[in-house]
Write an enzyme that holds these catalytic residues in place. Structure first.
Site, PDB file in Angstrom:
ATOM      1  N   ASN A  57     -24.299 -51.151 -51.755  1.00  0.00           N
ATOM      2  CA  ASN A  57     -24.461 -51.346 -50.539  1.00  0.00           C
ATOM      3  C   ASN A  57     -23.800 -51.972 -49.402  1.00  0.00           C
ATOM      4  OD1 ASN A  57     -26.563 -50.493 -48.009  1.00  0.00           O
ATOM      5  ND2 ASN A  57     -26.585 -52.754 -48.464  1.00  0.00           N
ATOM      6  N   ILE A  59     -29.193 -44.997 -38.928  1.00  0.00           N
ATOM      7  CA  ILE A  59     -30.354 -45.732 -39.240  1.00  0.00           C
ATOM      8  C   ILE A  59     -30.268 -46.967 -38.585  1.00  0.00           C
ATOM      9  CG2 ILE A  59     -31.295 -46.959 -41.368  1.00  0.00           C
ATOM     10  CD1 ILE A  59     -30.737 -43.956 -41.843  1.00  0.00           C
ATOM     11  N   TYR A  91     -13.386 -47.715 -40.599  1.00  0.00           N
ATOM     12  CA  TYR A  91     -14.613 -47.477 -41.376  1.00  0.00           C
ATOM     13  C   TYR A  91     -15.032 -46.168 -41.944  1.00  0.00           C
ATOM     14  CZ  TYR A  91     -19.863 -47.699 -41.852  1.00  0.00           C
ATOM     15  OH  TYR A  91     -21.242 -47.715 -42.438  1.00  0.00           O
TER      16      TYR A  91
END
Length: 259
Positions: A88, A195, A162
Site C-alpha cells: 500500500n 478516497i 503518479y
C-alpha cells in the site's frame, strides 16, 4: 491455532491503516509499517492491542533495498511465515506540476516508492513464500495484494509521475499473478478511486463538487479507507483465488463508462 501474518506497508494512516484494522479484525497478526521510527508509533500499536487485536510495527522505507530486505527478514525471524503482503505504501508528487514542467527528481522519487519499491517487495515476498511452500509449512496459502489507483488509466497532467507509477503497479500485479500461479499464490490489485485521506485533503472541495454535483462517480460520496479494506479482505479471504490477477475497483463505480 495458527495466526496468519500480514504485512501492510504505508499503514500508519489513511488507506493502509484502514486495511490493517480490517485484517486485524479478521484475526491476522498485522505488521504495520511506514517510514516513521517505531518509537513514534507505539500509541498506534497500542490501539490495536487495546481492541484485543494482534499487531506490531516495523519501520521500512520501501524505496531503500536494505530496508525492504530487513523488514521481510525480521518478519520471518519473528514469526516464521508471511501469509499476506499488502503493498500500500505510496507517495504523491511533493508539488503538482504540469507535465511540461515535471522534474526528474519528482519522477524518480514517486517511481522509486510507488513502482520500484512495490515490484521488489513483491519479489522478496514471493521468493520467501515459495520457500515456505516448498518446506511444507502447515496451513499456508499465501497471497499478495497491491494497492493501485484509478490513476493507472486516468490521465492527470499535473501529476503525471503518479499516473505512470500506478499504471506500472497494474502491470506488476499481472506479472506476479502469472509467475506465481503454478504455485497457487494469487496476486490481486485493489484500485481505489477518490478516497478521503490526507492525500486528497488538499483538493477535497474540488472532489466534493465533482462527486456530489457533477456525478463523476455513480455512487455520490467520497470513498473511505474501509471501502478499500473490504476489497482487500475479499482478495485475502480465498474465495477469489481462481481469479488471480483480477482488479477490484474500490471507486464508487468510476470505472463504468457512461454517456
Amino acid at each position: 491455532m495458527i495466526k496468519k501474518t500480514a504485512l501492510v506497508t504505508g499503514s500508519r494512516r489513511g488507506i493502509g491503516l484502514g486495511i490493517a484494522r480490517a485484517l486485524a479484525g479478521e484475526g491476522y497478526h498485522v505488521i504495520l509499517s511506514a517510514t516513521r521510527p517505531a518509537a513514534d508509533c507505539e500509541d498506534l500499536v497500542q490501539s490495536f492491542l487495546d481492541a484485543g487485536q494482534s499487531a506490531e510495527y516495523l519501520p521500512c522505507d520501501i524505496s531503500i533495498p536494505a530496508q525492504r530486505q530487513a523488514v521481510i527478514d525480521e518478519i520471518l525471524r519473528r514469526h516464521g511465515r508471511l501469509d499476506l503482503l499488502v503493498n500500500n505504501a505510496g507517495v504523491a508528487p511533493a508539488v503538482r506540476r504540469d507535465l511540461l514542467e515535471m522534474t526528474e527528481d519528482s519522477f524518480d522519487r514517486v517511481l522509486d516508492v510507488n513502482l520500484k519499491g512495490t515490484f521488489f517487495l513483491c519479489q522478496l515476498a514471493a521468493n520467501r513464500m515459495l520457500a515456505l511452500l516448498e518446506a511444507g509449512l502447515a496451513d499456508y496459502r499465501p497471497r499478495i495484494v497491491n494497492i493501485g489507483s484509478i490513476s493507472a488509466y486516468t490521465a492527470s497532467v499535473n501529476r503525471g509521475e503518479y499516473c505512470i507509477s500506478k499504471a506500472g503497479v497494474s502491470m506488476v500485479t499481472k506479472l506476479f499473478a502469472d509467475r506465481l500461479a503454478p504455485w497457487g499464490i494469487p496476486v490481486f490489485e485493489v484500485r481505489p478511486g477518490i478516497i478521503r485521506t490526507d492525500m486528497t485533503a488538499g483538493v477535497e472541495e474540488k472532489y466534493k463538487r465533482m462527486i456530489e454535483e457533477e456525478g463523476v462517480t455513480p455512487i455520490r460520496r467520497f470513498g473511505q479507507p474501509e471501502d478499500v479494506a473490504a476489497c482487500v479482505l475479499a482478495a485475502a479471504g480465498g474465495l477469489l483465488d481462481f481469479a488471480t490477477g483480477q482488479v477490484l475497483n474500490a471507486d464508487g463505480g468510476f470505472h463504468i463508462r457512461r454517456l
